[in-house]
Design a protein around this motif. Structure first.
Motif, PDB file in Angstrom:
ATOM      1  N   PHE A 234       0.852  -1.191   0.000  1.00 20.65           N
ATOM      2  CA  PHE A 234       0.000   0.000   0.000  1.00 20.65           C
ATOM      3  C   PHE A 234       0.886   1.238   0.000  1.00 20.65           C
ATOM      4  O   PHE A 234       2.106   1.151   0.108  1.00 20.65           O
ATOM      5  N   ARG A 235       0.254   2.412  -0.147  1.00 23.88           N
ATOM      6  CA  ARG A 235       0.944   3.693  -0.248  1.00 23.88           C
ATOM      7  C   ARG A 235       1.969   3.690  -1.378  1.00 23.88           C
ATOM      8  O   ARG A 235       3.089   4.201  -1.266  1.00 23.88           O
ATOM      9  N   SER A 236       1.575   3.131  -2.545  1.00 26.98           N
ATOM     10  CA  SER A 236       2.413   3.125  -3.740  1.00 26.98           C
ATOM     11  C   SER A 236       2.016   4.283  -4.654  1.00 26.98           C
ATOM     12  O   SER A 236       0.946   4.881  -4.504  1.00 26.98           O
ATOM     13  N   GLY A 237       2.882   4.573  -5.621  1.00 29.48           N
ATOM     14  CA  GLY A 237       2.522   5.472  -6.711  1.00 29.48           C
ATOM     15  C   GLY A 237       1.956   4.644  -7.845  1.00 29.48           C
ATOM     16  O   GLY A 237       2.602   3.699  -8.308  1.00 29.48           O
ATOM     17  N   VAL A 238       0.750   4.960  -8.294  1.00 34.47           N
ATOM     18  CA  VAL A 238       0.068   4.151  -9.296  1.00 34.47           C
ATOM     19  C   VAL A 238      -0.372   5.040 -10.455  1.00 34.47           C
ATOM     20  O   VAL A 238      -0.927   6.127 -10.242  1.00 34.47           O
ATOM     21  N   THR A 239      -0.135   4.590 -11.691  1.00 37.12           N
ATOM     22  CA  THR A 239      -0.522   5.362 -12.863  1.00 37.12           C
ATOM     23  C   THR A 239      -0.762   4.425 -14.042  1.00 37.12           C
ATOM     24  O   THR A 239      -0.348   3.260 -14.018  1.00 37.12           O
ATOM     25  N   ILE A 240      -1.442   4.930 -15.069  1.00 37.14           N
ATOM     26  CA  ILE A 240      -1.591   4.202 -16.331  1.00 37.14           C
ATOM     27  C   ILE A 240      -0.460   4.636 -17.249  1.00 37.14           C
ATOM     28  O   ILE A 240      -0.262   5.829 -17.499  1.00 37.14           O
ATOM     29  N   TYR A 241       0.299   3.669 -17.756  1.00 34.24           N
ATOM     30  CA  TYR A 241       1.407   3.952 -18.671  1.00 34.24           C
ATOM     31  C   TYR A 241       1.457   2.832 -19.699  1.00 34.24           C
ATOM     32  O   TYR A 241       1.395   1.645 -19.343  1.00 34.24           O
ATOM     33  N   ASP A 242       1.542   3.183 -20.967  1.00 31.85           N
ATOM     34  CA  ASP A 242       1.589   2.184 -22.039  1.00 31.85           C
ATOM     35  C   ASP A 242       0.384   1.244 -21.954  1.00 31.85           C
ATOM     36  O   ASP A 242       0.496   0.036 -22.180  1.00 31.85           O
ATOM     37  N   ASN A 243      -0.791   1.797 -21.597  1.00 32.42           N
ATOM     38  CA  ASN A 243      -2.039   1.029 -21.488  1.00 32.42           C
ATOM     39  C   ASN A 243      -1.942  -0.099 -20.462  1.00 32.42           C
ATOM     40  O   ASN A 243      -2.598  -1.133 -20.602  1.00 32.42           O
ATOM     41  N   ILE A 245      -1.205  -0.785 -15.925  1.00 33.26           N
ATOM     42  CA  ILE A 245      -1.097  -0.163 -14.611  1.00 33.26           C
ATOM     43  C   ILE A 245       0.333  -0.352 -14.101  1.00 33.26           C
ATOM     44  O   ILE A 245       0.831  -1.482 -14.025  1.00 33.26           O
ATOM     45  N   TYR A 246       0.985   0.749 -13.764  1.00 35.18           N
ATOM     46  CA  TYR A 246       2.333   0.720 -13.199  1.00 35.18           C
ATOM     47  C   TYR A 246       2.249   1.073 -11.720  1.00 35.18           C
ATOM     48  O   TYR A 246       1.602   2.056 -11.349  1.00 35.18           O
ATOM     49  N   VAL A 247       2.903   0.274 -10.871  1.00 33.01           N
ATOM     50  CA  VAL A 247       2.900   0.469  -9.425  1.00 33.01           C
ATOM     51  C   VAL A 247       4.341   0.681  -8.962  1.00 33.01           C
ATOM     52  O   VAL A 247       5.195  -0.192  -9.144  1.00 33.01           O
ATOM     53  N   PHE A 248       4.616   1.859  -8.386  1.00 29.68           N
ATOM     54  CA  PHE A 248       5.965   2.232  -7.971  1.00 29.68           C
ATOM     55  C   PHE A 248       6.045   2.315  -6.443  1.00 29.68           C
ATOM     56  O   PHE A 248       5.259   3.027  -5.810  1.00 29.68           O
ATOM     57  N   GLY A 249       7.023   1.618  -5.845  1.00 29.51           N
ATOM     58  CA  GLY A 249       7.289   1.737  -4.419  1.00 29.51           C
ATOM     59  C   GLY A 249       6.125   1.280  -3.555  1.00 29.51           C
ATOM     60  O   GLY A 249       5.286   0.483  -3.964  1.00 29.51           O
ATOM     61  N   GLY A 250       6.080   1.798  -2.324  1.00 32.06           N
ATOM     62  CA  GLY A 250       5.040   1.417  -1.376  1.00 32.06           C
ATOM     63  C   GLY A 250       5.637   0.824  -0.112  1.00 32.06           C
ATOM     64  O   GLY A 250       6.852   0.920   0.142  1.00 32.06           O
ATOM     65  N   THR A 251       4.796   0.189   0.675  1.00 34.38           N
ATOM     66  CA  THR A 251       5.238  -0.440   1.912  1.00 34.38           C
ATOM     67  C   THR A 251       4.324  -1.610   2.238  1.00 34.38           C
ATOM     68  O   THR A 251       3.187  -1.673   1.770  1.00 34.38           O
ATOM     69  N   GLN A 252       4.833  -2.529   3.019  1.00 28.80           N
ATOM     70  CA  GLN A 252       4.040  -3.662   3.522  1.00 28.80           C
ATOM     71  C   GLN A 252       3.812  -3.558   5.013  1.00 28.80           C
ATOM     72  O   GLN A 252       2.944  -4.230   5.565  1.00 28.80           O
ATOM     73  N   SER A 253       4.619  -2.738   5.694  1.00 29.40           N
ATOM     74  CA  SER A 253       4.641  -2.752   7.153  1.00 29.40           C
ATOM     75  C   SER A 253       3.797  -1.623   7.732  1.00 29.40           C
ATOM     76  O   SER A 253       3.832  -0.490   7.250  1.00 29.40           O
ATOM     77  N   THR A 254       3.024  -1.942   8.734  1.00 27.38           N
ATOM     78  CA  THR A 254       2.236  -0.953   9.462  1.00 27.38           C
ATOM     79  C   THR A 254       2.433  -1.205  10.958  1.00 27.38           C
ATOM     80  O   THR A 254       2.519  -2.350  11.387  1.00 27.38           O
ATOM     81  N   PRO A 255       2.528  -0.148  11.762  1.00 27.56           N
ATOM     82  CA  PRO A 255       2.434   1.256  11.337  1.00 27.56           C
ATOM     83  C   PRO A 255       3.774   1.905  11.023  1.00 27.56           C
ATOM     84  O   PRO A 255       3.857   3.126  10.894  1.00 27.56           O
ATOM     85  N   SER A 256       4.876   1.116  10.881  1.00 24.64           N
ATOM     86  CA  SER A 256       6.199   1.705  10.676  1.00 24.64           C
ATOM     87  C   SER A 256       6.372   2.260   9.268  1.00 24.64           C
ATOM     88  O   SER A 256       7.184   3.163   9.047  1.00 24.64           O
TER      89      SER A 256
END
Length: 522
Positions: A234-243, A245-256
């Motif tokens: 979650f908390r990734s950068g998400v966008t449509i590129y080249d038709n 979905i591209y997902v950049f970065g993020g985290t798996q750990s909460t609440p750190s």
């Protein structure tokens, strides 16, 4: 990555030929849908004025960047930042979307949960207050589609999944069906009249990140579960590129909220996720926007407690292995043998002769056969129609990760009908008796990215009088110009800015640009 030129000319086509065109375009689309970028670039761009967790929205060539501290506009054309009026109620973790030149900031956290809806008019640079959300929420996301705004997810102390449609025209809300799992700090993205809900986490006494990926259909007001993300995130950068979905970065750990360098791509045609090579940095809370076939990445956290103002630009560049294929005998009669020789700068590369898309009788090359190293193969032209017909191929680097559809081999049988196929897509066609469009002249630029020089191969332009080459930067400033009087030229780039993009233009005798290629300097 398959690179296809656009079919730009418009003219009458006989019915038999029309069937061929439809088949080729369909084939090209299926090939594109199966390819994920294997030669991408991430470059630094101008730092944001502040280090923060941003919310962003694009408009034209600009990205509007909002945070609790200040609001700014980033220009992709000039790589510059400009201050804009700050929102009346500064906050974090709000949803943001644009409709008809107005940007709406909804919900968020101000020290308490907020239901504010404040709108920024891009033209007048003024803020107005709109009708509040039905509930106070933070950690939600928003997206615009068909002149309406959709807001989902978030928290007001516990994780909730309100899903609202906001109509800016009537300044009113309606509630919509919610997905199976309530969650927050996810992402919303719109594509092809549907909305996608990507990842997130929920709290039910303990924190739970998720890899859920859901699709919402506006027509049926129903959610459908899609193929889950490769990991919980979650908390990734998400966008449509080249038709896709591209997902950049993020985290798996909460609440750190420990940042990750994860990078995933979802292909709508195959309904599959691909795990890409890790990002060169770890980031959570990063924002992503796609403009002019490039993705811009803004801010976020570089650690659980440290925010950043570093920003980047991502793009996928076609490989260029300096490959060529040459017909030893070009003017032949039906039934003649035509000898083709293929070579590449990388002597260990593999050549893949693709199945011939125009179906005009090539023999002796099996469909999608591969041959290692520079190789020579015989083709037999047998009972083909009059015209220029082509055998496309591509080159694969030794590691198998860089694929370049670099050239086509042309066998000339007559000049009655010209068909040129590149990357299995028709890009030019001349029919006898009709006004013929200008022939498409495929130029080659290599190496790309370049370091201290670039080689330009001019193709048929070298045989035409009055043509010239011009190189400009992203601001349109002319840095190099020369008449085209030879087949190949080399331009010295040693004094040019590194990590920068330039444009190579072919100029006709009337001063009109007829071809443009990008060149990136490492």
């Amino acid at each position: 990555k398959v690179i296809a030129d656009s079919l730009k000319q418009s003219f009458i086509i006989p019915k038999k030929m029309l069937l061929i065109i439809i088949g080729l375009i369909s084939l090209n689309k299926s090939i594109q849908s199966q390819n994920i970028c294997t030669n991408d670039t991430i470059l630094s761009i101008a730092d944001a004025p502040i280090a923060d967790l941003f919310r962003t929205v694009k408009f034209g060539n600009d990205v509007y960047v909002f945070s609790s501290q200040q609001s700014n506009k980033y220009s992709t054309v000039g790589n510059t930042w400009t201050s804009i009026p700050q929102m009346p109620t500064p906050r974090v973790d709000f949803g943001v979307a644009e409709v008809n030149g107005v940007i709406y900031c909804l919900g968020g956290y101000t020290g308490s949960w907020s239901n504010k809806n404040e709108a920024f008019d891009i033209a007048s640079k003024t803020w107005t207050t709109k009708k509040n959300l039905p509930n106070a929420i933070a950690g939600s996301f928003a997206v615009s589609l068909n002149n309406k705004i959709y807001v989902i997810g978030g928290t007001s102390g516990t994780t909730i999944t309100y899903f609202y449609e906001y109509d800016p025209l009537t300044d009113s809300y309606i509630s919509l069906a919610t997905p199976s799992q309530n969650r927050m700090h996810t992402n919303l993205i719109a594509y092809n009249n549907k909305i996608y809900f990507v990842g997130g986490y929920f709290y039910n006494g303990s924190y739970n990140s998720t890899n859920l990926f859901d699709e919402y259909d506006l027509l049926t007001n129903k959610w459908t579960s899609k193929t889950s993300l490769p990991i919980k995130i979650f908390r990734s950068g998400v966008t449509i590129y080249d038709n896709k979905i591209y997902v950049f970065g993020g985290t798996q750990s909460t609440p750190s909220w420990t940042p990750m360098n994860a990078f995933f791509v979802f292909d709508f045609n195959t309904n599959q996720w691909t795990t890409m090579q890790s990002l060169p940095f770890s980031r959570t809370g990063i924002e992503a926007q796609t403009i002019n076939n490039e993705v811009y990445l803004f801010g976020g956290n570089i650690s659980s407690s440290t925010k950043t103002n570093l920003c980047y630009k991502y793009s996928c560049n076609p490989c260029n292995l300096a490959a060529s294929i040459t017909p030893v005998k070009s003017n032949v009669k039906a039934g003649d043998n035509a000898l083709l020789t293929a070579s590449a700068a990388d002597g260990s590369a593999t050549f893949e002769w693709q199945s011939n898309p125009d179906n005009f009788g090539w023999q002796n090359i099996p469909s999608n056969a591969t041959y290692s190293g520079a190789t020579t193969k015989n083709l037999t032209v047998n009972n083909v129609q009059l015209g220029n017909h082509n055998q496309p191929f591509r080159v694969i680097a030794a590691a198998g990760t860089c694929k370049d559809t670099s050239d086509v081999a042309t066998i000339q049988l007559a000049d009655t009908c010209l068909i040129t196929v590149h990357d299995t897509l028709i890009i030019n066609r001349t029919i006898t008796g009709l006004s013929a469009p200008n022939n498409k002249n495929i130029i080659k630029v290599y190496p790309n990215p370049a370091k201290d020089h670039v080689v330009i191969h001019y193709g048929n332009f070298a045989m035409m009088s009055g043509y010239s080459v011009k190189i400009t930067n992203t601001l349109g400033q002319e840095l190099f110009t020369s008449p085209i009087n030879q087949q190949t030229s080399s331009v010295n780039l040693s004094n040019w800015n590194s990590h920068s993009l330039y444009f190579i233009h072919i100029i006709d005798p009337q001063g009109k640009t007829v071809e443009t290629r990008k060149i990136l300097i490492e």
